[in-house]
Design an enzyme around this catalytic site. Structure first.
Site, mmCIF file in Angstrom:
data_model
loop_
_atom_site.group_PDB
_atom_site.id
_atom_site.type_symbol
_atom_site.label_atom_id
_atom_site.label_comp_id
_atom_site.label_asym_id
_atom_site.label_seq_id
_atom_site.Cartn_x
_atom_site.Cartn_y
_atom_site.Cartn_z
ATOM 1 N N GLY A 157 21.144 121.852 110.794
ATOM 2 C CA GLY A 157 21.283 122.456 111.727
ATOM 3 C C GLY A 157 19.467 123.441 111.358
ATOM 4 N N ARG A 158 19.262 123.936 110.412
ATOM 5 C CA ARG A 158 18.141 124.510 110.313
ATOM 6 C C ARG A 158 16.935 123.559 109.959
ATOM 7 N NH1 ARG A 158 18.577 128.216 104.967
ATOM 8 N NH2 ARG A 158 19.770 127.074 103.724
ATOM 9 N N LYS A 178 12.310 122.613 107.008
ATOM 10 C CA LYS A 178 13.673 123.603 106.419
ATOM 11 C C LYS A 178 13.458 125.063 106.863
ATOM 12 C CE LYS A 178 17.347 123.683 102.651
ATOM 13 N NZ LYS A 178 17.763 123.622 101.500
ATOM 14 N N ARG A 215 10.180 120.241 102.906
ATOM 15 C CA ARG A 215 10.381 118.859 102.358
ATOM 16 C C ARG A 215 10.319 117.347 102.832
ATOM 17 N NH1 ARG A 215 17.040 119.543 101.822
ATOM 18 N NH2 ARG A 215 17.309 118.753 103.992
ATOM 19 N N ASP A 251 27.561 116.255 102.732
ATOM 20 C CA ASP A 251 26.805 116.115 103.448
ATOM 21 C C ASP A 251 25.347 116.190 102.266
ATOM 22 O OD1 ASP A 251 28.351 118.173 103.279
ATOM 23 O OD2 ASP A 251 26.621 119.109 104.000
ATOM 24 N N ASN A 252 25.559 116.359 101.288
ATOM 25 C CA ASN A 252 24.800 116.882 100.247
ATOM 26 C C ASN A 252 24.069 115.610 98.939
ATOM 27 O OD1 ASN A 252 23.717 119.501 101.584
ATOM 28 N ND2 ASN A 252 24.907 120.453 100.397
ATOM 29 N N ASP A 287 19.492 119.549 98.055
ATOM 30 C CA ASP A 287 19.724 120.321 98.582
ATOM 31 C C ASP A 287 20.217 121.437 97.996
ATOM 32 O OD1 ASP A 287 21.126 122.675 100.429
ATOM 33 O OD2 ASP A 287 21.635 121.434 100.979
#
Ligand code: AMP
Ligand code: MG
Length: 464
Positions: free
Chosen positions: A79-80, A100, A163, A239-240, A249
């Protein structure tokens, strides 16, 4: 030339257009890490990309994924963030180059797609410290001050972090694949993953069951390492959790000072789901979610697939325990097994807890180093506990016990100095010191001093 990732079915990504930050400036550039790549951009080329001055990127993608966040399933995605390139290192391993904080994507939901400079600098400090500690992680290649402000706690400076990851494949990517309800797509993702990370699985009798076993293994190794240094990830949503076994994350993560298994700094984790000592259990929970996503590939008969998966996941506690107690033994300078050493290690943890001793410094104290905030000997149990050490064979401690970790108080101070007072000297000195975590401190080594009381009210935040 297309990105390697875009060979996956198109459901797995969408086009993304990173924002152009005309006034962008580097505040951190990791030349040491960048030099490992032959086909890299130079720092100048990079900056011109972030500024939007060129259009030579092949493709820019946002990856789709889903995930269980605090136990609840959600459809997510970058999303970002955006995948802007892929680089090979000297060993031929492919790395994702990810921006990111580079603007919104179709997965942004209600978010602005942005990140604060402060949060990105915090990730740079933490990820590079974790790497220097010898723990697998995504890396920070660069942090950019975007030169504009975003709305958070009032207006805050915006930032972009570059990243680098062995991949951004997550447990949540497989959950997303399962959701497509098309076994061909799930298989495409699993085959891609095997080729990229675990190629030896391809020629085995059941590649997908072996993929599951591999991911269980790398995650056990990772979490054991977190426990070694007192690292609390803080938001172990599926998700992490990286399929490659890297720490990923760096939102609400923090290092524990005073030993307390329930330590949890994250402001939103009110139930302490992701507390320090809960991390192994959560990892097992997440791996069960992964197993569930792989089941249609593990066996065509659902019941058989489930039984096979259960067997792998049920082996987690024993495998974890073996690795964990042997690591704890090394920290204490002895060779122990789960059967013989477990109770002795657990008693040490209890003594640390009841005496409010610092986790990092307690091990250094036992090594005979001069350290503060260790009260082990105030426990009536301590002498007896210590006398039992001789019953185990000695082992080389090696680099098991770090001397300097990124303590909350220092991380905060360094970030505030950089953001509010433009003091980059302190930031650079701190970064540099964290690169040598096992090196003895000198008298003037201020970075290993701290006030444990400052931790009582310390809070970390997600997605800032
Ligand atoms: P995280 O807590 O960083 O793992 O993020 C969880 C999800 O929220 C991911 O899908 C992120 O891409 C998304 N997200 C976090 N912050 C933002 C933001 N400022 N704008 C858009 N999406 C975001
Ligand atoms: Mg995330």
């Amino acid at each position: 030339m297309k990105l390697n990732y875009s060979q996956l079915p198109s459901d797995f990504y969408s086009e993304a257009s990173p924002l152009k930050f005309e006034k962008a400036q580097f505040v951190f550039w990791n030349e040491g890490f960048a030099s490992a790549f032959q086909n890299r951009f130079s720092s100048e080329e990079f900056l011109s990309m972030v500024r939007g001055e060129n259009s030579w990127l092949k493709e820019t993608l946002a990856m789709a994924y889903a995930g269980h966040q605090f136990g609840h399933f959600n459809i997510l995605g970058d999303g970002r963030a955006a995948l802007v390139d892929e680089w090979k290192n000297a060993e031929g391993n492919l790395f994702d180059v990810h921006l990111k904080g580079s603007g919104d994507t179709i997965y942004s939901r209600r978010g602005d797609g942005r990140a604060t400079l402060k949060a990105m600098l915090r990730e740079a400090i933490m990820s590079e410290a974790i790497h220097a500690l010898g723990i697998r992680t995504t890396r920070t290649l660069a942090v950019v001050d975007t030169g504009d402000f975003i709305h958070r706690n009032g207006m805050e400076k915006g930032g972009v972090l570059v990243r680098m990851a062995s991949s951004h494949l997550r447990v949540g990517t497989f959950e997303y694949a399962l959701l497509q309800d098309d076994v061909k797509k799930l298989k495409a993702l699993a085959d891609y993953t095997i080729t990229r990370h675990y190629p030896h699985c391809a020629s085995t009798e059941n590649p997908y069951l072996n993929l599951l076993k591999e991911v269980v293994h790398v995650q056990i190794e990772l979490i054991v390492e977190w426990m070694r240094v007192g690292f609390i990830h803080g938001v172990m949503n599926t998700d992490n959790m990286s399929i490659a076994g890297e720490t990923i994350d760096y939102g609400p993560c923090a290092f524990m000072n005073v030993y307390d298994p329930k330590t949890c700094f994250s402001s939103i984790d009110t139930a302490k789901r992701y507390a320090f000592a809960s991390q192994p259990g959560i990892a097992q929970w997440n791996l069960w979610v992964f197993a569930n996503s792989l089941m249609p590939l593990i066996h065509e008969n659902g019941k058989v697939a489930k039984d096979m998966s259960i067997e792998v996941i049920d082996a987690f506690p024993t495998q974890f325990g073996n690795s964990y107690y042997s690591m704890m033994g090394r920290k204490l300078g002895v060779e122990i097994s789960i059967q013989e050493g477990r109770e002795w290690v657990e008693e040490f943890l209890e003594i640390m807890e009841e005496t409010n001793s610092d986790y990092t410094n307690s091990f250094l104290f036992l090594e005979g180093k001069e350290v503060s905030e260790v009260y082990l000997s105030t426990s009536p149990r301590f002498e007896n506990w210590l006398s039992r050490k001789d019953t185990f064979p000695e082992v080389e401690i090696g680099n098991s016990n770090p001397i300097v970790i990124p303590r909350n108080e220092w991380v905060d101070r360094v970030l505030n100095e950089a953001i509010e007072n433009d003091n980059w000297k302190l930031f650079n000195e701190y970064q540099e010191r964290l690169q040598r975590p096992y090196e003895s401190q000198s008298v003037e080594d201020v970075f290993s001093t701290f006030n444990p009381k400052n931790d009582l009210s310390f809070k970390t935040f997600c997605g800032t």
